[in-house]
Design an enzyme around this catalytic site. Structure first.
Site, mmCIF file in Angstrom:
data_model
loop_
_atom_site.group_PDB
_atom_site.id
_atom_site.type_symbol
_atom_site.label_atom_id
_atom_site.label_comp_id
_atom_site.label_asym_id
_atom_site.label_seq_id
_atom_site.Cartn_x
_atom_site.Cartn_y
_atom_site.Cartn_z
ATOM 1 C CB ALA A 67 -0.878 -0.019 1.239
ATOM 2 N N GLY A 113 0.458 -4.978 0.756
ATOM 3 C CA GLY A 113 -0.702 -5.074 -0.132
ATOM 4 C C GLY A 113 -0.401 -5.830 -1.428
ATOM 5 C CD GLU A 116 -2.439 -7.386 2.875
ATOM 6 O OE1 GLU A 116 -2.087 -6.265 2.447
ATOM 7 O OE2 GLU A 116 -3.003 -7.533 3.971
ATOM 8 C CD GLU A 136 1.560 -5.089 5.729
ATOM 9 O OE1 GLU A 136 2.339 -6.007 6.053
ATOM 10 O OE2 GLU A 136 0.914 -5.091 4.671
HETATM 11 N N1 COA Z 1 4.586 3.200 -0.692
HETATM 12 C C1 COA Z 1 4.977 4.363 -1.245
HETATM 13 N N2 COA Z 1 6.117 4.483 -1.933
HETATM 14 C C2 COA Z 1 6.893 3.392 -2.083
HETATM 15 C C3 COA Z 1 6.536 2.154 -1.540
HETATM 16 C C4 COA Z 1 5.313 2.080 -0.811
HETATM 17 N N3 COA Z 1 4.879 0.927 -0.255
HETATM 18 N N4 COA Z 1 7.507 1.252 -1.822
HETATM 19 C C5 COA Z 1 8.424 1.919 -2.555
HETATM 20 N N5 COA Z 1 8.054 3.199 -2.703
HETATM 21 C C6 COA Z 1 8.786 4.260 -3.422
HETATM 22 C C7 COA Z 1 9.980 4.759 -2.644
HETATM 23 O O1 COA Z 1 9.556 5.736 -1.683
HETATM 24 C C8 COA Z 1 10.796 5.358 -3.763
HETATM 25 O O2 COA Z 1 10.223 6.589 -4.146
HETATM 26 P P1 COA Z 1 11.195 7.889 -4.408
HETATM 27 O O3 COA Z 1 12.099 7.435 -5.524
HETATM 28 O O4 COA Z 1 10.234 8.956 -4.803
HETATM 29 O O5 COA Z 1 11.917 8.109 -3.113
HETATM 30 C C9 COA Z 1 10.562 4.381 -4.904
HETATM 31 O O6 COA Z 1 9.337 3.722 -4.608
HETATM 32 C C10 COA Z 1 11.636 3.335 -5.054
HETATM 33 O O7 COA Z 1 11.803 2.667 -3.814
HETATM 34 P P2 COA Z 1 13.192 2.544 -3.026
HETATM 35 O O8 COA Z 1 12.887 2.365 -1.566
HETATM 36 O O9 COA Z 1 14.093 3.692 -3.389
HETATM 37 O O10 COA Z 1 13.773 1.210 -3.667
HETATM 38 P P3 COA Z 1 14.766 0.171 -2.983
HETATM 39 O O11 COA Z 1 15.185 -0.780 -4.048
HETATM 40 O O12 COA Z 1 15.838 0.880 -2.230
HETATM 41 O O13 COA Z 1 13.894 -0.626 -1.898
HETATM 42 C C11 COA Z 1 11.948 -1.805 -1.112
HETATM 43 C C12 COA Z 1 12.847 -1.445 -2.321
HETATM 44 C C13 COA Z 1 10.734 -2.550 -1.646
HETATM 45 C C14 COA Z 1 12.713 -2.703 -0.139
HETATM 46 C C15 COA Z 1 11.522 -0.507 -0.386
HETATM 47 O O14 COA Z 1 10.993 0.402 -1.351
HETATM 48 C C16 COA Z 1 10.469 -0.712 0.677
HETATM 49 O O15 COA Z 1 10.779 -1.179 1.765
HETATM 50 N N6 COA Z 1 9.201 -0.333 0.379
HETATM 51 C C17 COA Z 1 8.126 -0.366 1.321
HETATM 52 C C18 COA Z 1 7.614 -1.761 1.518
HETATM 53 C C19 COA Z 1 6.509 -1.787 2.548
HETATM 54 O O16 COA Z 1 6.709 -1.507 3.728
HETATM 55 N N7 COA Z 1 5.289 -2.151 2.116
HETATM 56 C C20 COA Z 1 4.156 -2.274 2.961
HETATM 57 C C21 COA Z 1 3.379 -1.031 2.973
HETATM 58 S S1 COA Z 1 1.951 -1.188 4.066
#
Ligand code: COA
Length: 262
Positions: A67, A113, A116, A136
């Protein structure tokens, strides 16, 4: 189709619809708009008789990274997190209860999400580089689009709680061992394999597919006796269909069946 989609791409070939979540700069994170588009897309595809099965995947290096955290962070100022969860849950349940098969081709991160959404799909296939998790708890939250309920039902409570409580990621091979995905393929063939499985499904009687999904999905939450009664009810309904008469007759006449979904 109606109004254009901002975050989804749709391709239809050979009765297979491929839906691509297309917000790669945010790793396809699901904001309210993406979820509303998924709702509209699956409602439309459900009604299109020329679509027999659906493949769902993500553009770029993620399936869906969860999400949209930026939206969650401000949700308490708007509709509130309970409403957000209820909305996503309703849309994902609509996908799970669709009248045609949905195969998730998990091409990269399937987190929160995203996992999910894959869980609401009927079959999950993964690329070797896919990563799965429910992070989460790291945000001070719990999964809100069905993860606490569908994951233990699919892989068992112990393994589900490992993912829910650590918030950690597992790789595709571990996901296959857990029974979270059916099979793992090199990234470059994943979509082809998913489409070819979808094609095999789409060749079957559409009514039989719809009743099979309904029986398996609804039956999973019933006692065995009630679930068996539900199966008999669906079996009986198909018994009154032209597709059943055609399928059995075609077998006896040693020819391929022509199903009409009637
Ligand atoms: N919501 C909003 N934005 C997200 C996102 C999410 N769930 N997951 C990734 N993004 C965005 C990042 O903020 C970044 O945006 P920016 O370039 O404007 O800063 C872009 O997507 C790329 O992500 P980034 O974190 O730079 O890539 P990464 O390869 O370093 O890491 C992940 C990848 C998936 C490990 C990391 O993005 C992450 O932990 N995401 C969140 C996962 C999460 O907690 N999901 C559950 C949400 S309830």
């Amino acid at each position: 189709m109606s109004a254009p989609y901002e975050f989804l791409k749709l391709e239809i070939a050979d009765r297979i619809a491929t839906v691509l979540i297309d917000r790669p700069d945010k790793l396809n994170a699901l904001n309210g708009k993406v979820i509303a588009e998924l709702d509209r897309m699956f409602t439309e595809l459900s009604a299109r008789t020329q679509v027999g099965a659906i493949v769902l995947s993500g553009a770029g290096r993620a399936f869906v990274a969860g999400a949209d955290i930026a939206e969650i962070a401000t949700a308490s100022e708007g509709p509130g997190l309970q409403d957000l969860s209820a909305f996503g849950s309703r849309v994902f349940t609509r996908i799970e209860r669709l009248n045609k098969p949905v195969i998730a081709a998990v091409n990269g991160f399937a987190l929160g999400g995203g996992l999910e959404l894959a869980l609401a799909s009927h079959v999950r296939l993964a690329s070797e580089s896919a990563k799965f998790g429910l992070p989460e708890v790291k945000l001070g939250l719990i999964p809100g689009y069905g993860g606490t309920q569908r994951l233990p039902r699919l892989i068992g409570r112990g393994r589900a709680l490992q993912l829910v409580l650590t918030g950690g990621m597992i790789d595709a091979a571990t996901a296959a061992t857990f029974g979270l995905v059916n099979a793992v393929y090199p990234a470059e063939v994943l979509l082809d394999v998913a489409r070819s499985m979808a094609k095999e499904m789409a060749q079957q009687g559409p009514l039989a597919l719809a009743h099979a999904i309904a029986a398996v999905t609804a039956g999973a939450d019933l006692s065995l006796d009630d679930a068996l009664a539900l199966e008999s009810k669906h079996f009986g309904e198909l018994g009154r269909s032209a597709d059943m008469r055609e399928g059995t007759r075609a077998f006896l006449e040693k020819r391929p069946p022509t199903f009409r979904g009637e």
